[in-house]
Design an enzyme around this catalytic site. Structure first.
Site, PDB file in Angstrom:
ATOM      1  CB  VAL A  68      -4.342 -20.903  10.080  1.00  0.00           C
ATOM      2  CG1 VAL A  68      -3.813 -21.530  11.368  1.00  0.00           C
ATOM      3  CG2 VAL A  68      -3.256 -20.887   9.007  1.00  0.00           C
ATOM      4  N   GLY A 113      -9.289 -18.649  14.277  1.00  0.00           N
ATOM      5  CA  GLY A 113      -8.951 -18.992  12.898  1.00  0.00           C
ATOM      6  C   GLY A 113      -8.593 -17.750  12.118  1.00  0.00           C
ATOM      7  CE  LYS A 114      -7.428 -12.237  10.635  1.00  0.00           C
ATOM      8  NZ  LYS A 114      -8.076 -11.408  11.649  1.00  0.00           N
ATOM      9  N   GLY A 115      -7.777 -16.506   7.651  1.00  0.00           N
ATOM     10  CA  GLY A 115      -7.521 -16.977   6.296  1.00  0.00           C
ATOM     11  C   GLY A 115      -7.020 -15.851   5.429  1.00  0.00           C
TER      12      GLY A 115
END
Ligand code: NAD
Length: 424
Positions: A68, A113-115
């Site tokens: 994201v 962001g992050k994943g």
């Protein structure tokens, strides 16, 4: 650093929903217009993809990968990659949302962001982990990069995972690009001081607030929940500054010693046995008892949602420094405010890690690496100058440090968005 799979709390409400509650409080203080609120409460981009991979046994499995990219107004997206069986789009979105404010609150030129990958690393061999990481990276080649989105380690992802990610990306673009991820091993473009950075940041913020509260380090009793990367290094640094660590804990339980726990002893125990189980330097109590124990400063450095209405009512500490992300529910936050317990919020207190990640990205792009003392000195500057701004906002608006931190962060993102204009 522990390699044990971190437990996450059971969540029956949306994590993103909770995160938005804090945003709204600060947006009200800023009298933010409805249009900007709408824009900032929607992620810029959510990517979901399949990760087919082959087990060592030859069998195929398919995992789900997420990334994201919440906001780009201040720069490339920035945030970790989590490998955990309970990773969901909701959780990754909330974490990317938090990263947006965390980067802004310490004034880094990054968005959020992050994943994650929905997998259980406990069941994977090193070769399987490498194959999943490479496939995850390959799926993201077009959308990550030093000027697009810069991942980092998070739950269960290590410097080795970052090395595989960087190598895969570099292979695809046919150039060595260390700045595509941070948290890499030193040998391939990592930064000195990165491993301890989050714990160091927790300690820097705590000591500054303690001075404000006229609480002398040599008179302060500290309790730390979680003895992993953040908790362990924070404990060590608090001890070095003369504080007494009276309680520590990990997934196996908590240990309390009013005379003070010898942190090196606990670190040696954890390094030898993998956990604190069997540690003799304190009386064994439950994690619930630890949160309610006698202390001046309490550092949650393990999980989300540790402080609920029930646990918050029992806290005896005067100061809470949120090493973990999201340890305080909005109900608990209200209780702390009513009880006059000061909370340094996660987006400020644990921003040391992403700040040194920013230094790593900058060093990679320069191809010139700093000494550890330089990293630590710059880290302190970044954290304290912004913590002082937060405190002055809190004082002038009669708000909590959390509301003030969100106010500062949102204001910075809004200014960047307005200067760039909304390309509608
Ligand atoms: P870690 O996996 O290294 O350590 C987590 C610790 O918490 C371990 O000691 C584990 O045993 C303990 N723990 C797990 N469940 C527990 C429970 N029920 N009760 C008590 N202890 C429990 O993780 P970390 O990197 O230290 O991260 C801790 C927190 O800090 C997380 O919320 C993470 O998102 C946040 N954080 C980490 C960094 C970083 O740079 N590592 C940066 C910002 C925020």
């Amino acid at each position: 650093m522990t390699t044990a799979l971190r437990e996450t709390s059971v969540r029956d409400v949306s994590v993103f929903g909770d995160a938005i509650a804090y945003f709204n409080e600060a947006a009200d203080l800023l009298e933010l217009d409805a249009g900007m609120r709408r824009i900032l409460t929607h992620p810029s981009r959510q990517i979901i993809f399949s990760i087919p991979f082959q087990r060592d046994s030859g069998e195929f499995e398919v995992y789900t990968g997420y990334r994201v990219q919440y906001n780009f107004a201040r720069g490339p997206a920035k945030g970790g990659i989590r490998f955990h069986p309970r990773v969901t789009l909701d959780e990754v979105t909330a974490l990317a949302f938090w990263m947006t404010w965390k980067c802004a609150v310490v004034d880094l030129p990054f968005g959020g962001g992050k994943g994650g990958v929905t997998c259980d690393p406990r069941t994977l061999s090193a070769n399987e982990l490498e194959r999943i990481t490479r496939r995850y990276a390959a799926e993201l080649v077009e959308v990550v990069g030093p000027d697009k989105d810069v991942p980092a380690p998070d739950v269960n992802t290590t410097p080795q995972v970052m090395a595989w990610f960087m190598d895969t990306y570099s292979m695809h673009v046919r150039q060595n690009i260390p700045g595509v991820v941070t948290g890499k091993p030193l040998e391939i473009g990592g930064s000195r001081g990165r491993v301890e950075a989050t714990g160091r940041g927790v300690t820097i913020c705590a000591l500054d607030e303690m001075a404000e509260m006229e609480l002398r380090p040599d008179n302060a009793a500290i309790v730390i929940q979680g003895f992993g990367n953040v908790g362990m290094h924070a404990a060590k640094l608090f001890e070095e500054r003369g504080c007494k660590i009276v309680g520590i804990s990990d997934v196996t339980g908590a240990y309390y010693n009013a005379e003070g726990i010898y942190v090196n002893g606990a670190m040696e125990h954890a390094a030898k046995f993998g956990t604190l189980e069997g540690f003799k330097g304190g009386e064994k109590i439950t994690n619930g008892e630890l949160l309610a124990s006698d202390c001046d400063v309490l550092v949650p450095a393990a999980l989300e949602k540790v402080f609920t209405a029930e646990t918050a009512a029992k806290v005896k500490a005067k100061l809470i420094v949120e090493g973990a992300n999201g340890p305080t529910t909005p109900e608990a936050d209200r209780i702390f405010r009513e009880r006059g317990i000061v909370v340094i919020p996660d987006i400020m207190a644990n921003a040391g890690g992403v700040t040194v990640s920013y230094f790593e990205w900058a060093q990679d792009r320069m191809g010139f690496f700093w000494k550890e003392a330089e990293v630590n000195e710059r880290l302190e500057d970044f954290l304290l100058s912004n913590l002082h701004q937060i405190r002055s906002i809190a004082n002038s608006r009669k708000a909590t440090l959390r509301a003030a931190a969100y106010t500062l962060a949102i204001d910075r993102v809004v200014k960047a968005s307005k200067l760039r204009g909304i390309y509608a």
